[in-house]
Design an enzyme around this catalytic site. Structure first.
Site, short mmCIF file in Angstrom:
data_model
loop_
_atom_site.label_atom_id
_atom_site.label_comp_id
_atom_site.label_asym_id
_atom_site.label_seq_id
_atom_site.Cartn_x
_atom_site.Cartn_y
_atom_site.Cartn_z
N HIS A 363 47.09 44.39 40.78
CA HIS A 363 46.82 45.71 40.22
C HIS A 363 48.08 46.46 39.86
O HIS A 363 48.10 47.27 38.95
CB HIS A 363 45.90 46.50 41.15
CG HIS A 363 44.48 46.06 41.01
ND1 HIS A 363 43.91 45.12 41.82
CD2 HIS A 363 43.54 46.37 40.08
CE1 HIS A 363 42.67 44.89 41.42
NE2 HIS A 363 42.41 45.63 40.38
N GLU A 603 31.93 39.43 37.64
CA GLU A 603 33.28 39.16 38.15
C GLU A 603 33.32 37.99 39.12
O GLU A 603 34.38 37.56 39.53
CB GLU A 603 33.82 40.37 38.90
CG GLU A 603 33.92 41.62 38.08
CD GLU A 603 34.65 42.72 38.82
OE1 GLU A 603 35.85 42.88 38.61
OE2 GLU A 603 33.99 43.42 39.62
N ASN A 626 39.57 39.37 35.19
CA ASN A 626 40.65 39.22 36.18
C ASN A 626 40.09 38.62 37.46
O ASN A 626 40.61 37.64 37.99
CB ASN A 626 41.30 40.57 36.50
CG ASN A 626 41.74 41.29 35.25
OD1 ASN A 626 41.99 40.66 34.25
ND2 ASN A 626 41.81 42.61 35.31
N ASP A 627 39.03 39.24 37.96
CA ASP A 627 38.43 38.71 39.17
C ASP A 627 37.66 37.43 38.89
O ASP A 627 37.67 36.50 39.69
CB ASP A 627 37.52 39.76 39.83
CG ASP A 627 38.33 40.72 40.67
OD1 ASP A 627 39.20 40.25 41.41
OD2 ASP A 627 38.11 41.94 40.56
N ARG A 637 44.66 36.34 42.77
CA ARG A 637 45.33 36.95 41.62
C ARG A 637 46.67 37.59 41.98
O ARG A 637 47.46 37.90 41.10
CB ARG A 637 44.40 37.96 40.93
CG ARG A 637 44.01 39.12 41.80
CD ARG A 637 42.84 39.90 41.23
NE ARG A 637 43.25 40.99 40.35
CZ ARG A 637 42.42 41.87 39.82
NH1 ARG A 637 41.11 41.76 40.03
NH2 ARG A 637 42.85 42.84 39.06
N CYS A 674 36.25 43.66 29.92
CA CYS A 674 37.22 44.71 30.24
C CYS A 674 38.37 44.17 31.09
O CYS A 674 39.23 44.91 31.52
CB CYS A 674 36.54 45.87 30.97
SG CYS A 674 35.78 45.38 32.52
C1 PEP Z 1 38.52 42.60 36.45
O1 PEP Z 1 38.39 42.13 37.58
O2 PEP Z 1 38.67 41.92 35.42
C2 PEP Z 1 38.53 44.06 36.27
C3 PEP Z 1 38.52 44.60 35.07
O3 PEP Z 1 38.60 44.82 37.39
P1 PEP Z 1 39.93 45.05 38.24
O4 PEP Z 1 41.08 44.41 37.51
O5 PEP Z 1 40.09 46.50 38.42
O6 PEP Z 1 39.62 44.34 39.52
MG MG Z 2 37.71 43.40 39.19
#
Ligand code: PEP
Ligand code: MG
Length: 756
Positions: A363, A603, A626-627, A637, A674
């Site tokens: 993050h 996710e 991402n997740d 990650r 996203c």
């Molecule tokens: C994701 O996991 O792709 C996401 C958009 O959420 P975050 O990166 O905040 O976990």
């Molecule tokens: Mg996420």
């Protein structure tokens, strides 16, 4: 043997620096194994030579001077084979290389084991003995175990630059390059500012005292407080402890006396060190002295000294609350920089970030990208040594350059200027639609969380917010924000982007996103209490947030609610009930609000397989790649060690995405992406080919993605997708897509600017 091992490991881990750790290791191993020689050779990666760094038994003068090429001698053989070499008579081995300076003539038996870290050889640990004999299996296992422990110490020392400093006595001003990973692309030139966590004595850097008398005064007043605390503790314990235990408090007070620790710390400050650094050095020296003692009672006292050190440090830090001064182009540097640390620094001063821990999808990196701050994660950064030095963060190639020569600085300045020009050139796309050459229209939205994201996003013509990370405003507070506070923050977002939609994700904490006032301590946080699991267990927090969102949307009607970390249908149903109840409540209280669309994030792999069932229940799906990538590939990650396994182009990720899009289409529900895949021109185009019509990304990437979309035809992209879905290797797919985009004239957008 186990006891001896534990003891050696403990001592080595608490050594003050690498030199001490290596000397201690050779001494202890030689004694424990009853050999005549124990030596450690470390690989100088730049010179590709093994340097003799410590030895018990070889000539002292040879240490730091003697070295062998990476393939030379028995040491080189151990390094090449990456396994132990155990010889009865080293002299008769063809690889034996006689080094007269070491005085090793009489030693025949040889056992060398590699010191390995993350698959790389860092050095070789060797024991030698006069007699011809083969070391037995338990001795070999003992040395292998110690070498594994030593690897952590060496890797850490490498991170602190100690190896270079010891091996080559590098001048602090010499140019050095530290290879790493890209966290956020771009380049920056600036001055390193080391951020270190509070209350951690080991993390305190060496700094010069700006005002010696002020530092002495700071220490004196911290000591007064700590003495008072110890006396109060002693009073409280009176009657509950025996005389002997009570006497400990007196020992503490005597240690703090000006004739003991306090005197030494003041002396060190007077030599020019700041109080925190002087404290660290003195405490370290005493802790080591106690730990080396054979008497159990005295050894235990090391813990007391460490405890006292921590208490004084806490006082010093609480008294030193002056806001840290940041130069104009600060390069934030730290072992780890958490999102909260980053948010505390004045954004206008930050040019770049360089850390030891983290990865592209942590993050911290996502936030850095949203803020447009070039970021590199370089495990070998010698943090304390680089504090205050000039750095280049090369977020194109993933490296940090310290003390760059003028020529290199100039080349990077040119790149920084070119990047600005590229972005300025893209400005003209602001009002134009993101539409492929053959007319496929894509909505480009932004991911937000910071207040400053709003203007950045509007400047780039965002068509709404695809992901508002509500946890970010929660992170920069010291308690949960009230309903009214949240309502104000959410209204700002909704109003700024109206009439475009704003997709507010409900609180997504856990994993690597901690709220300072709501700690979640778990062995396996990414598989633990995260996202919707937390909020469903805390309906009072959830409902407050929902009410604030709903109230904030009154009259604007552009709110969409998104549920994170969904892994089963009942979570969505339960959340929908709570949303409905909150909506009824606010309506009964007189607000005139439409029930907003509700979406589920995809996710986790379970949600991929349930995508259709989820799509039936919600108004839209939004894929958090991402997740999803982390869980599909079982790759943390945040973990730099496995960062090269984390790949959005992995066939499993691409096939899962295609399956999600098909499931949403079968239910007639829209699907957006996203995660970070949406903001990278290469992966964004594959998503368009799959049929994703909404992409939400960090604002700095928006115009690049728009330029890419406007330069291609959907039909060509579909052809490209069909080809890559046949491939079985993520790296090959990535290279193939890059090649096709370069052929289409999009190389400028791929962010691959490189200086040799
Ligand atoms: C994701 O996991 O792709 C996401 C958009 O959420 P975050 O990166 O905040 O976990
Ligand atoms: Mg996420």
């Amino acid at each position: 043997m186990l006891d001896t091992l534990r003891r050696i490991v403990q001592e080595v881990n608490s050594a003050a620096d690498l030199k001490d750790a290596l000397e201690l290791m050779t001494r202890r191993v030689r004694d424990a194994m009853g050999t005549e020689v124990c030596s450690i050779y470390l690989l100088d990666a730049q010179e590709q030579r093994y340097v003799l760094m410590a030895s018990e038994g070889l000539k002292r003068e040879a240490v730091g001077c003697v070295s062998l090429g990476a393939t030379e001698g028995l040491v080189g053989l151990v390094g090449m084979r990456e396994e132990p070499v155990n010889l009865e008579d080293a002299f008769s081995h063809p690889k034996f290389l006689y080094l007269a300076e070491t005085g090793e003539d009489p030693f025949h038996a040889f056992l060398g084991v590699p010191v390995m870290n993350q698959g790389k050889v860092l050095g070789v640990l060797v024991v030698q003995q006069r007699d011809n004999r083969r070391f037995d299996q338990s001795e070999e296992a003992f040395l292998v175990t110690l070498s594994a422990q030593l690897s952590a110490v060496v890797a850490h020392a490498r991170a602190n630059g100690s190896i270079e400093a010891l091996a080559r006595k590098a001048a602090p001003n010499s140019t050095a390059i530290y290879e790493g990973l890209v966290g956020a692309s771009g380049a920056a030139i600036g001055t390193a500012v080391l951020l270190f966590p509070p209350a951690d004595l080991a993390a305190v850097p060496d700094r010069e005292a700006e005002d010696i008398e002020a530092e002495v005064a700071l220490l004196e007043s911290a000591l007064v407080r700590v003495r008072a605390d110890v006396r109060a503790l002693s009073e409280r314990a009176r009657g509950r402890l025996g005389d002997a235990e009570q006497e400990l408090f007196e020992v503490y007070l005597r240690m703090l006396d000006k004739h003991a620790l306090a005197g030494e710390i003041v002396a060190s400050i007077r030599e020019g060190h700041w109080a925190q650094g002087a404290l660290r050095t003195v405490i370290d020296t005493h802790v080591r002295a106690f730990e080396m003692m054979d008497d159990d009672y005295l050894r235990e006292r090391a813990a007391d000294v460490r405890d006292l050190g921590r208490r004084v440090l806490a006082e010093l830090q609480s008294r030193n609350r002056r806001p840290q001064a940041f130069p104009d182009n600060a390069i934030l540097m730290g072992e780890e920089i958490t999102p909260t640390m980053l948010l505390e620094v004045p954004q206008s001063r930050v040019a770049g970030i360089a850390t030891i821990q983290g990865s592209r999808n942590s993050h911290m990196a996502i936030l850095a990208r949203a803020m447009g701050i070039p970021t590199v994660v370089a495990p070998s950064l010698p943090l304390k040594q680089l504090d205050g030095r000039e750095l280049i963060v090369d977020g194109f190639r993933g490296r940090v350059i310290a003390n760059p020569p003028a020529e290199l600085r100039h080349q990077f300045q040119v790149i920084i200027d070119e990047e600005r020009t590229l972005m300025a050139g893209l400005e003209k796309l602001r009002e134009l639609p993101a539409e492929t050459r053959d007319g496929q229209r894509i909505a480009l939205q932004v991911n937000t969380g910071l207040f400053t994201d709003i203007s950045r996003s509007l400047q780039r013509g965002a068509e709404g917010v695809g992901l508002y990370r509500t946890e970010i405003p929660f992170m920069i507070r010291d308690r949960f924000p009230s309903e009214e506070e949240q309502q104000r923050i959410y209204r700002e977002q909704l109003q700024s982007f109206a009439p475009h939609p704003v997709t507010m994700r409900t609180l997504d904490v856990g994993g690597d996103k901690a709220l300072p006032y709501f700690p979640i301590v778990e062995d396996n946080p990414f598989l633990g209490w995260r996202g919707i699991r937390v909020t469903l267990d805390h309906p009072e927090i959830f409902t407050t947030q929902l009410r604030a969102m709903l109230r904030a949307s009154e009259g604007l009607d552009n709110l969409r609610i998104l549920l994170p970390m969904v892994s089963s249908v009942f979570e969505v149903e339960e959340a929908q009930q709570l949303i409905h109840r909150a909506w009824l409540e606010v309506c009964e209280e007189g607000a005139d609000i439409l029930l907003p669309p509700v979406g589920a994030m995809i996710e986790v792999p379970a949600a991929v397989y349930q995508a259709r069932a989820l799509a039936q229940r919600v108004d839209f799906l939004s894929v958090g790649t991402n997740d999803l990538t982390q869980y599909l590939l079982a790759v943390d990650r945040n973990n730099r060690r496995v960062a090269d396994l984390y790949n959005f182009y992995h066939p499993a990720v691409l096939h899962a995405l295609a399956q999600i899009v098909a499931a949403a289409a079968a239910e007639g529900k829209p699907v957006s992406v996203c995660g970070e895949m949406a903001g990278d021109p290469g992966t964004a185009l594959l998503l368009v080919a799959m049929g994703v019509e909404v992409l939400s990304m960090n604002a700095p990437n928006l115009l690049k993605v728009k330029a890419a979309i406007r330069n291609v035809a959907r039909s060509d992209l579909e052809q490209l997708l069909a080809e890559v879905l046949q491939m079985d290797n993520g790296e090959v797919i990535e290279a193939y897509v890059a090649l096709q985009l370069e052929r289409a004239g999009l190389e400028e957008l791929l962010g691959k600017r490189v200086v040799a």
